[in-house]
Design a protein around this motif. Structure first.
Motif, PDB file in Angstrom:
ATOM      1  N   HIS A  84       0.822  -1.203   0.000  1.00 39.46           N
ATOM      2  CA  HIS A  84       0.000   0.000   0.000  1.00 39.46           C
ATOM      3  C   HIS A  84       0.860   1.258   0.000  1.00 39.46           C
ATOM      4  CE1 HIS A  84      -3.644  -2.301   0.652  1.00 39.46           C
ATOM      5  NE2 HIS A  84      -2.947  -3.022   1.502  1.00 39.46           N
ATOM      6  N   ARG A  85       2.152   1.063   0.146  1.00 40.21           N
ATOM      7  CA  ARG A  85       3.011   2.248   0.237  1.00 40.21           C
ATOM      8  C   ARG A  85       4.088   2.239  -0.835  1.00 40.21           C
ATOM      9  NH1 ARG A  85       0.944   3.489   4.976  1.00 40.21           N
ATOM     10  NH2 ARG A  85       0.349   1.622   6.086  1.00 40.21           N
ATOM     11  N   LEU A  86       4.351   3.440  -1.336  1.00 41.89           N
ATOM     12  CA  LEU A  86       5.347   3.544  -2.397  1.00 41.89           C
ATOM     13  C   LEU A  86       6.705   3.082  -1.946  1.00 41.89           C
ATOM     14  CD1 LEU A  86       4.427   6.868  -4.135  1.00 41.89           C
ATOM     15  CD2 LEU A  86       4.447   4.580  -5.112  1.00 41.89           C
ATOM     16  N   SER A  87       7.028   3.375  -0.688  1.00 43.73           N
ATOM     17  CA  SER A  87       8.357   3.008  -0.215  1.00 43.73           C
ATOM     18  C   SER A  87       8.577   1.498  -0.325  1.00 43.73           C
ATOM     19  CB  SER A  87       8.536   3.461   1.232  1.00 43.73           C
ATOM     20  OG  SER A  87       7.403   3.127   1.993  1.00 43.73           O
ATOM     21  N   THR A  88       7.513   0.731  -0.258  1.00 48.20           N
ATOM     22  CA  THR A  88       7.641  -0.727  -0.368  1.00 48.20           C
ATOM     23  C   THR A  88       7.880  -1.161  -1.800  1.00 48.20           C
ATOM     24  OG1 THR A  88       5.927  -0.826   1.310  1.00 48.20           O
ATOM     25  CG2 THR A  88       6.522  -2.898   0.267  1.00 48.20           C
ATOM     26  N   VAL A  89       7.215  -0.488  -2.728  1.00 47.17           N
ATOM     27  CA  VAL A  89       7.257  -0.995  -4.091  1.00 47.17           C
ATOM     28  C   VAL A  89       8.452  -0.506  -4.896  1.00 47.17           C
ATOM     29  CG1 VAL A  89       4.776  -1.336  -4.203  1.00 47.17           C
ATOM     30  CG2 VAL A  89       5.723   0.807  -5.004  1.00 47.17           C
ATOM     31  N   ILE A  90       8.987   0.640  -4.504  1.00 46.59           N
ATOM     32  CA  ILE A  90      10.071   1.214  -5.304  1.00 46.59           C
ATOM     33  C   ILE A  90      11.214   0.217  -5.515  1.00 46.59           C
ATOM     34  CG2 ILE A  90      11.945   2.937  -5.194  1.00 46.59           C
ATOM     35  CD1 ILE A  90       9.872   4.963  -4.323  1.00 46.59           C
ATOM     36  N   ASP A  91      11.528  -0.526  -4.457  1.00 49.44           N
ATOM     37  CA  ASP A  91      12.645  -1.474  -4.553  1.00 49.44           C
ATOM     38  C   ASP A  91      12.241  -2.865  -5.032  1.00 49.44           C
ATOM     39  OD1 ASP A  91      14.217   0.464  -3.509  1.00 49.44           O
ATOM     40  OD2 ASP A  91      13.973  -0.211  -1.430  1.00 49.44           O
ATOM     41  N   ALA A  92      10.961  -3.081  -5.277  1.00 49.59           N
ATOM     42  CA  ALA A  92      10.521  -4.437  -5.635  1.00 49.59           C
ATOM     43  C   ALA A  92      11.134  -4.864  -6.964  1.00 49.59           C
ATOM     44  CB  ALA A  92       9.001  -4.483  -5.714  1.00 49.59           C
ATOM     45  N   ASP A  93      11.432  -6.156  -7.086  1.00 46.17           N
ATOM     46  CA  ASP A  93      11.995  -6.658  -8.338  1.00 46.17           C
ATOM     47  C   ASP A  93      10.931  -6.644  -9.429  1.00 46.17           C
ATOM     48  OD1 ASP A  93      14.704  -7.486  -7.423  1.00 46.17           O
ATOM     49  OD2 ASP A  93      13.483  -8.617  -6.003  1.00 46.17           O
ATOM     50  N   GLU A  94       9.683  -6.865  -9.016  1.00 47.06           N
ATOM     51  CA  GLU A  94       8.586  -6.708  -9.973  1.00 47.06           C
ATOM     52  C   GLU A  94       7.360  -6.177  -9.241  1.00 47.06           C
ATOM     53  OE1 GLU A  94       6.842 -10.148 -12.084  1.00 47.06           O
ATOM     54  OE2 GLU A  94       6.592  -8.835 -13.815  1.00 47.06           O
ATOM     55  N   ILE A  95       6.666  -5.263  -9.899  1.00 43.29           N
ATOM     56  CA  ILE A  95       5.405  -4.739  -9.356  1.00 43.29           C
ATOM     57  C   ILE A  95       4.303  -5.252 -10.267  1.00 43.29           C
ATOM     58  CG2 ILE A  95       4.074  -2.661  -8.808  1.00 43.29           C
ATOM     59  CD1 ILE A  95       6.866  -1.187  -8.757  1.00 43.29           C
ATOM     60  N   ILE A  96       3.308  -5.863  -9.655  1.00 39.27           N
ATOM     61  CA  ILE A  96       2.161  -6.342 -10.430  1.00 39.27           C
ATOM     62  C   ILE A  96       0.998  -5.406 -10.125  1.00 39.27           C
ATOM     63  CG2 ILE A  96       0.544  -8.276 -10.736  1.00 39.27           C
ATOM     64  CD1 ILE A  96       2.999  -9.733 -11.070  1.00 39.27           C
ATOM     65  N   VAL A  97       0.473  -4.797 -11.144  1.00 47.77           N
ATOM     66  CA  VAL A  97      -0.662  -3.892 -10.935  1.00 47.77           C
ATOM     67  C   VAL A  97      -1.928  -4.662 -11.292  1.00 47.77           C
ATOM     68  CG1 VAL A  97      -1.683  -1.654 -11.483  1.00 47.77           C
ATOM     69  CG2 VAL A  97       0.793  -1.959 -11.637  1.00 47.77           C
ATOM     70  N   LEU A  98      -2.708  -4.899 -10.269  1.00 48.02           N
ATOM     71  CA  LEU A  98      -3.912  -5.702 -10.450  1.00 48.02           C
ATOM     72  C   LEU A  98      -5.101  -4.767 -10.563  1.00 48.02           C
ATOM     73  CD1 LEU A  98      -4.008  -8.811 -10.279  1.00 48.02           C
ATOM     74  CD2 LEU A  98      -4.903  -8.545  -7.960  1.00 48.02           C
ATOM     75  N   ARG A  99      -5.965  -5.064 -11.525  1.00 46.61           N
ATOM     76  CA  ARG A  99      -7.192  -4.275 -11.629  1.00 46.61           C
ATOM     77  C   ARG A  99      -8.301  -5.199 -12.085  1.00 46.61           C
ATOM     78  NH1 ARG A  99      -7.408   0.752 -15.577  1.00 46.61           N
ATOM     79  NH2 ARG A  99      -6.980  -0.991 -16.954  1.00 46.61           N
ATOM     80  N   ASP A 100      -9.408  -5.200 -11.337  1.00 41.93           N
ATOM     81  CA  ASP A 100     -10.546  -6.060 -11.668  1.00 41.93           C
ATOM     82  C   ASP A 100     -10.133  -7.501 -11.942  1.00 41.93           C
ATOM     83  OD1 ASP A 100     -12.460  -4.134 -11.355  1.00 41.93           O
ATOM     84  OD2 ASP A 100     -12.311  -3.431 -13.427  1.00 41.93           O
ATOM     85  N   GLY A 101      -9.264  -8.025 -11.128  1.00 44.64           N
ATOM     86  CA  GLY A 101      -8.904  -9.442 -11.241  1.00 44.64           C
ATOM     87  C   GLY A 101      -7.969  -9.773 -12.379  1.00 44.64           C
ATOM     88  N   GLU A 102      -7.423  -8.729 -13.028  1.00 45.36           N
ATOM     89  CA  GLU A 102      -6.476  -8.985 -14.115  1.00 45.36           C
ATOM     90  C   GLU A 102      -5.206  -8.184 -13.878  1.00 45.36           C
ATOM     91  OE1 GLU A 102      -8.996  -9.787 -18.107  1.00 45.36           O
ATOM     92  OE2 GLU A 102      -9.373  -7.869 -17.125  1.00 45.36           O
ATOM     93  N   ILE A 103      -4.117  -8.660 -14.484  1.00 46.14           N
ATOM     94  CA  ILE A 103      -2.876  -7.888 -14.373  1.00 46.14           C
ATOM     95  C   ILE A 103      -2.923  -6.794 -15.432  1.00 46.14           C
ATOM     96  CG2 ILE A 103      -0.355  -7.951 -14.569  1.00 46.14           C
ATOM     97  CD1 ILE A 103      -0.455 -10.801 -13.447  1.00 46.14           C
ATOM     98  N   ALA A 104      -3.019  -5.560 -14.956  1.00 51.82           N
ATOM     99  CA  ALA A 104      -3.128  -4.438 -15.892  1.00 51.82           C
ATOM    100  C   ALA A 104      -1.748  -4.031 -16.395  1.00 51.82           C
ATOM    101  CB  ALA A 104      -3.828  -3.264 -15.214  1.00 51.82           C
ATOM    102  N   GLU A 105      -0.778  -4.053 -15.488  1.00 55.14           N
ATOM    103  CA  GLU A 105       0.591  -3.677 -15.846  1.00 55.14           C
ATOM    104  C   GLU A 105       1.545  -4.441 -14.960  1.00 55.14           C
ATOM    105  OE1 GLU A 105       0.826   0.523 -15.111  1.00 55.14           O
ATOM    106  OE2 GLU A 105      -0.711   0.962 -16.596  1.00 55.14           O
TER     107      GLU A 105
END
Ligand code: ATP
Length: 306
Positions: free
Chosen positions: A247-268
């Motif tokens: 839920h926080r940007l500080s967590t995702v900035i360093d992630a090896d991959e970010i999965i953006v989920l929208r309506d049960g699908e991977i949007a990006e």
């Protein structure tokens, strides 16, 4: 009747006490869901964990037939890497963690750990391999020591302390008059949300799992606490497979991959910088968060329809 009611009442209290002490904390952590009856298949084998690679293979899932919640999700968290799942409320993020912990089974598709379908292994071996840090940690009405050591009962006290240090809760505990013997929970010292989450991190760390499943608290923590939790998480998850519902940007900035989920699908999907340059859903979430439009600073966006 009164004579009968008294002992029954007493028995009720005793039953609750026993139940509370026996209940598996991770079972208590239902990730917000009612637990379905999932049983080991006949002849289920123990999960053999090597690096802890997690694979979702075209996973589809509905809680009921009326609405599809996950509509074909595929991703891999390579051993030792960190994947963050972000997206609007209701997109299906927590459902992914419930499926990985096998509170539910996919309607189709597979979830694999080191090549083994988690539906075919024993639940106990699966759950032993995954350390969960839930959003809302439930503490036992017992000492801080007990609450941490629950991660690996009989762990030597040096290990308990080491886990507490990494989770950045040791200094707090040390300054309490009774230290690790301080009673917590409803009948003891009330810990803040951030402190409870750090106890959960220490507990998960002590368990030495191959895989971390971290459900970040949505509730606003103050900046210092958030930073502390963030640091403990990165200390703890270094070189371990980690799936974060973020839920926080500080967590995702360093992630090896970010999965953006929208309506049960991977949007990006991609790393932070790649996603920003795509100027899509993620970039919009980032912009909103930067502009402080989201009150809780959460990494969520309202759906267009809302
Ligand atoms: P949030 O960020 O608000 O926690 P999420 O992305 O984690 O949301 P999920 O909790 O995975 O979303 O829920 C996905 C959808 O499934 C939601 O529409 C929710 O209402 C529905 N859902 C969740 N749990 C159940 C359940 N036990 N029974 C029926 N529907 C459910």
């Amino acid at each position: 009747l009164l004579q009968l009611a008294m002992p029954l009442n007493f028995l009720g209290t005793v039953y609750r006490e026993i139940k509370q002490s026996l209940v598996d904390l991770e079972m208590l952590f239902r990730l917000g869901a009612e637990e379905a009856e999932i049983k080991d298949r006949p002849g289920a084998e123990e999960l053999v964990v090597q690096g802890g690679t997690v694979v979702f293979e075209d996973v589809r899932f509905n809680y009921d037939q009326r609405r599809k919640v996950l509509k074909g999700i595929s991703f891999t968290v390579p051993a030792g890497k960190r994947t963050a799942i972000v997206g609007p409320s209701g997109a299906g993020k927590s459902t992914i963690s419930r499926l990985l912990f096998r509170f539910y089974e996919p309607d189709s598709g597979r979830i694999l750990i080191d090549g083994q379908d988690i539906g075919t292994v024993t639940q106990s071996s699966l759950r032993a391999a995954i350390g969960i840090v839930p959003q809302d940690t439930v503490l036992f009405n017992d000492t801080i020591y007990y609450n941490i050591s629950y991660g690996r009962p009989n762990a030597p006290s040096e290990d308990v302390e080491e886990a507490a240090k990494l989770a950045r809760i040791h200094d707090f505990v040390s300054q309490l008059p009774d230290g690790y013997d301080t009673a917590v929970g409803e009948r003891g010292l009330k810990l803040s949300g951030g402190e409870k989450q750090r106890v959960a991190i220490a507990r998960a760390l002590l368990k030495r799992p191959a895989i971390f499943l971290f459900d970040e608290a949505t509730s606003s923590l103050d900046t210092a606490t958030e930073r502390d939790i963030q640091r403990s998480l990165s200390d703890v998850s270094r070189d371990r497979t980690t799936l974060v519902i973020a839920h926080r940007l500080s967590t995702v900035i360093d992630a090896d991959e970010i999965i953006v989920l929208r309506d049960g699908e991977i949007a990006e999907r991609g790393r932070h910088a790649e996603l920003l340059s795509q100027r899509g859903v993620y970039a919009e979430m980032w912009a909103r968060q930067q502009s402080g439009e989201e009150e809780d600073r959460g990494l969520s966006i309202r759906k267009a329809s809302e």
